[in-house]
Scaffold this motif. Sequence first.
Motif, short mmCIF file in Angstrom:
data_model
loop_
_atom_site.label_atom_id
_atom_site.label_comp_id
_atom_site.label_asym_id
_atom_site.label_seq_id
_atom_site.Cartn_x
_atom_site.Cartn_y
_atom_site.Cartn_z
N GLY A 95 11.25 -0.67 -29.65
CA GLY A 95 10.08 -0.58 -29.49
C GLY A 95 9.58 0.33 -27.95
N VAL A 96 8.13 0.42 -27.47
CA VAL A 96 7.16 0.74 -26.55
C VAL A 96 6.02 -0.15 -26.40
N PRO A 97 6.95 -0.81 -24.73
CA PRO A 97 6.08 -1.91 -23.97
C PRO A 97 4.83 -1.14 -23.65
N GLU A 98 3.97 -2.43 -24.10
CA GLU A 98 2.55 -1.52 -23.33
C GLU A 98 3.24 -1.62 -21.46
N ALA A 99 2.16 -0.67 -20.71
CA ALA A 99 2.80 -0.75 -18.53
C ALA A 99 3.02 -1.81 -17.87
N ARG A 100 2.28 -2.75 -18.59
CA ARG A 100 2.66 -3.75 -17.52
C ARG A 100 3.68 -3.89 -17.84
N LEU A 105 9.55 -5.94 -16.91
CA LEU A 105 10.66 -5.00 -17.25
C LEU A 105 11.81 -4.88 -16.62
N LEU A 106 10.83 -4.13 -15.52
CA LEU A 106 12.28 -2.77 -14.74
C LEU A 106 12.45 -4.45 -13.71
N VAL A 107 11.29 -4.65 -13.20
CA VAL A 107 11.29 -5.47 -12.63
C VAL A 107 12.58 -6.27 -12.71
N GLU A 108 12.91 -7.00 -13.94
CA GLU A 108 13.56 -7.98 -14.16
C GLU A 108 15.60 -7.16 -14.21
N GLY A 109 15.03 -5.89 -14.20
CA GLY A 109 16.69 -4.96 -14.33
C GLY A 109 17.03 -4.45 -12.93
N GLN A 110 15.58 -4.51 -12.22
CA GLN A 110 15.96 -4.27 -10.08
C GLN A 110 16.82 -5.54 -10.10
N GLU A 111 15.60 -5.98 -10.23
CA GLU A 111 16.64 -8.12 -9.74
C GLU A 111 18.33 -8.32 -10.47
N ALA A 112 17.87 -7.78 -11.81
CA ALA A 112 19.23 -7.70 -12.17
C ALA A 112 20.59 -7.34 -11.67
N CYS A 113 20.66 -6.13 -11.37
CA CYS A 113 21.71 -5.78 -10.48
C CYS A 113 21.60 -5.95 -8.79
N VAL A 114 20.51 -6.88 -8.29
CA VAL A 114 20.40 -7.05 -7.00
C VAL A 114 21.85 -8.50 -7.09
N ARG A 115 21.44 -9.04 -8.23
CA ARG A 115 22.40 -10.18 -8.37
C ARG A 115 23.51 -9.81 -9.28
N THR A 116 23.83 -8.76 -9.93
CA THR A 116 25.77 -8.07 -10.37
C THR A 116 26.41 -7.82 -8.48
N ALA A 147 12.17 -3.50 -6.96
CA ALA A 147 11.33 -5.12 -7.72
C ALA A 147 9.99 -4.81 -6.76
N TRP A 148 9.89 -5.29 -5.81
CA TRP A 148 8.68 -5.02 -4.79
C TRP A 148 7.97 -4.45 -5.27
N MET A 149 8.30 -3.12 -4.89
CA MET A 149 7.43 -2.12 -5.30
C MET A 149 6.57 -2.27 -6.87
N LEU A 150 7.33 -2.81 -7.81
CA LEU A 150 6.99 -2.72 -8.99
C LEU A 150 6.16 -4.35 -8.94
N ARG A 151 6.67 -4.83 -8.52
CA ARG A 151 6.27 -6.14 -8.78
C ARG A 151 4.51 -6.38 -8.20
N SER A 152 4.84 -5.03 -6.93
CA SER A 152 3.31 -5.78 -6.59
C SER A 152 1.73 -4.68 -7.53
N LEU A 153 2.38 -3.71 -8.30
CA LEU A 153 1.38 -2.95 -8.94
C LEU A 153 1.51 -4.24 -10.13
N LEU A 154 1.62 -5.66 -10.49
CA LEU A 154 1.39 -6.22 -11.61
C LEU A 154 0.49 -7.61 -10.58
N GLU A 155 0.04 -7.47 -8.81
CA GLU A 155 -0.79 -8.73 -8.29
C GLU A 155 -1.83 -8.18 -8.28
N GLY A 156 -2.49 -8.57 -8.46
CA GLY A 156 -3.82 -8.63 -8.44
C GLY A 156 -4.71 -8.39 -8.81
#
Length: 156
Positions: A95-100, A105-116, A147-156
Amino acid sequence: MKIDIGITEEDRGKIADGLSRLLADTYTLYLKTHNFHWNVKGPMFQTLHVMFETHYTELALAVDDIAERIRTLGFPAPGTYKQFVELSSIKEDEGVPEARDMIRLLVEGQEACVRTARSIFPICDATNDEPTADLLTQRMQVHEKNAWMLRSLLEG
Protein backbone atom coordinates in the motif's frame (compact mmCIF):
# COMPACT_ATOMS: atom_id res chain seq x y z
CA MET A 1 42.19 -13.67 -18.08
CA LYS A 2 43.24 -14.22 -14.47
CA ILE A 3 42.78 -11.33 -12.04
CA ASP A 4 45.96 -10.62 -10.07
CA ILE A 5 45.29 -7.63 -7.79
CA GLY A 6 46.72 -9.10 -4.58
CA ILE A 7 43.41 -10.50 -3.27
CA THR A 8 42.66 -14.19 -3.71
CA GLU A 9 39.69 -15.28 -5.78
CA GLU A 10 38.05 -16.73 -2.68
CA ASP A 11 38.38 -13.44 -0.79
CA ARG A 12 37.25 -11.43 -3.81
CA GLY A 13 34.19 -13.71 -3.88
CA LYS A 14 33.41 -12.99 -0.23
CA ILE A 15 33.71 -9.26 -0.85
CA ALA A 16 31.55 -9.51 -3.97
CA ASP A 17 28.91 -11.43 -1.99
CA GLY A 18 28.78 -8.64 0.59
CA LEU A 19 28.65 -6.00 -2.12
CA SER A 20 25.82 -7.92 -3.80
CA ARG A 21 23.81 -7.62 -0.59
CA LEU A 22 24.61 -3.90 -0.47
CA LEU A 23 23.59 -3.55 -4.11
CA ALA A 24 20.27 -5.27 -3.37
CA ASP A 25 19.65 -3.07 -0.33
CA THR A 26 20.53 0.06 -2.29
CA TYR A 27 18.30 -0.84 -5.22
CA THR A 28 15.42 -1.79 -2.94
CA LEU A 29 15.79 1.50 -1.08
CA TYR A 30 15.89 3.31 -4.43
CA LEU A 31 12.58 1.73 -5.47
CA LYS A 32 10.98 2.47 -2.10
CA THR A 33 12.16 6.08 -2.14
CA HIS A 34 10.99 6.62 -5.72
CA ASN A 35 7.60 5.08 -4.88
CA PHE A 36 7.24 7.39 -1.89
CA HIS A 37 8.28 10.39 -4.04
CA TRP A 38 5.42 9.62 -6.40
CA ASN A 39 2.83 8.95 -3.71
CA VAL A 40 3.57 11.30 -0.80
CA LYS A 41 0.82 13.72 0.21
CA GLY A 42 -0.06 15.99 3.07
CA PRO A 43 1.29 19.19 4.62
CA MET A 44 4.95 18.18 4.10
CA PHE A 45 4.37 17.26 0.43
CA GLN A 46 6.75 19.76 -1.17
CA THR A 47 9.58 19.14 1.30
CA LEU A 48 9.31 15.37 1.10
CA HIS A 49 8.74 15.23 -2.65
CA VAL A 50 11.96 17.17 -3.26
CA MET A 51 13.96 15.34 -0.57
CA PHE A 52 12.87 11.93 -1.84
CA GLU A 53 13.89 12.90 -5.38
CA THR A 54 17.33 13.95 -4.16
CA HIS A 55 17.71 10.65 -2.33
CA TYR A 56 16.53 8.36 -5.14
CA THR A 57 18.71 10.19 -7.68
CA GLU A 58 21.77 9.62 -5.49
CA LEU A 59 20.79 5.96 -4.98
CA ALA A 60 20.44 5.45 -8.73
CA LEU A 61 24.06 6.54 -9.18
CA ALA A 62 25.22 4.46 -6.22
CA VAL A 63 23.92 1.17 -7.60
CA ASP A 64 26.17 1.63 -10.62
CA ASP A 65 29.26 2.24 -8.45
CA ILE A 66 28.53 -0.84 -6.34
CA ALA A 67 27.84 -3.07 -9.35
CA GLU A 68 31.01 -1.88 -11.09
CA ARG A 69 33.08 -2.73 -7.99
CA ILE A 70 31.61 -6.25 -8.01
CA ARG A 71 32.57 -6.57 -11.68
CA THR A 72 36.05 -5.19 -10.99
CA LEU A 73 36.52 -7.99 -8.46
CA GLY A 74 35.69 -10.49 -11.21
CA PHE A 75 32.13 -11.52 -10.34
CA PRO A 76 28.74 -10.93 -11.95
CA ALA A 77 26.58 -8.27 -10.33
CA PRO A 78 23.03 -9.30 -9.45
CA GLY A 79 20.51 -7.41 -11.52
CA THR A 80 17.07 -8.97 -11.28
CA TYR A 81 14.17 -8.27 -8.93
CA LYS A 82 14.28 -11.91 -7.89
CA GLN A 83 17.93 -11.66 -6.88
CA PHE A 84 17.39 -8.35 -5.10
CA VAL A 85 14.47 -9.75 -3.08
CA GLU A 86 16.60 -12.73 -2.03
CA LEU A 87 19.64 -10.62 -1.13
CA SER A 88 18.11 -7.49 0.41
CA SER A 89 17.55 -6.95 4.11
CA ILE A 90 14.97 -4.26 3.23
CA LYS A 91 11.45 -5.48 2.69
CA GLU A 92 8.82 -4.02 0.39
CA ASP A 93 5.83 -2.21 1.86
CA GLU A 94 2.22 -2.90 0.98
CA GLY A 95 0.00 0.00 0.00
CA VAL A 96 0.83 3.67 0.37
CA PRO A 97 1.88 4.68 3.90
CA GLU A 98 1.14 8.06 5.42
CA ALA A 99 3.94 10.63 5.04
CA ARG A 100 5.29 10.16 8.60
CA ASP A 101 5.38 6.39 8.07
CA MET A 102 7.21 6.91 4.78
CA ILE A 103 9.86 8.90 6.63
CA ARG A 104 10.19 6.22 9.32
CA LEU A 105 10.46 3.45 6.71
CA LEU A 106 13.11 5.36 4.80
CA VAL A 107 15.13 5.92 7.99
CA GLU A 108 15.00 2.16 8.55
CA GLY A 109 16.12 1.56 4.94
CA GLN A 110 18.98 4.05 5.15
CA GLU A 111 20.16 2.45 8.39
CA ALA A 112 19.87 -1.05 6.88
CA CYS A 113 22.23 0.03 4.10
CA VAL A 114 24.70 1.29 6.72
CA ARG A 115 24.58 -2.04 8.58
CA THR A 116 25.09 -4.01 5.38
CA ALA A 117 28.03 -1.83 4.32
CA ARG A 118 29.57 -2.08 7.79
CA SER A 119 29.29 -5.88 7.73
CA ILE A 120 31.65 -6.04 4.72
CA PHE A 121 34.50 -4.20 6.42
CA PRO A 122 36.10 -7.20 8.19
CA ILE A 123 36.92 -8.98 4.93
CA CYS A 124 38.07 -5.70 3.35
CA ASP A 125 40.39 -5.05 6.29
CA ALA A 126 41.70 -8.62 6.26
CA THR A 127 42.54 -8.45 2.55
CA ASN A 128 43.70 -4.82 2.38
CA ASP A 129 40.92 -4.02 -0.10
CA GLU A 130 41.10 -0.26 0.26
CA PRO A 131 39.04 0.54 -2.87
CA THR A 132 36.05 -1.40 -1.53
CA ALA A 133 36.56 0.04 1.96
CA ASP A 134 36.56 3.54 0.43
CA LEU A 135 33.32 2.81 -1.43
CA LEU A 136 31.75 1.46 1.76
CA THR A 137 32.85 4.50 3.75
CA GLN A 138 31.31 6.83 1.18
CA ARG A 139 28.05 4.86 1.16
CA MET A 140 27.87 4.83 4.96
CA GLN A 141 28.40 8.60 5.11
CA VAL A 142 25.56 9.23 2.66
CA HIS A 143 23.15 6.82 4.35
CA GLU A 144 23.92 8.04 7.88
CA LYS A 145 23.41 11.67 6.83
CA ASN A 146 20.15 10.85 5.01
CA ALA A 147 18.87 8.92 8.03
CA TRP A 148 19.68 11.89 10.28
CA MET A 149 17.89 14.34 7.98
CA LEU A 150 14.84 12.11 7.71
CA ARG A 151 14.80 11.42 11.44
CA SER A 152 14.95 15.18 12.10
CA LEU A 153 11.62 15.59 10.28
CA LEU A 154 9.97 13.36 12.89
CA GLU A 155 11.24 15.31 15.89
CA GLY A 156 9.54 18.19 17.62
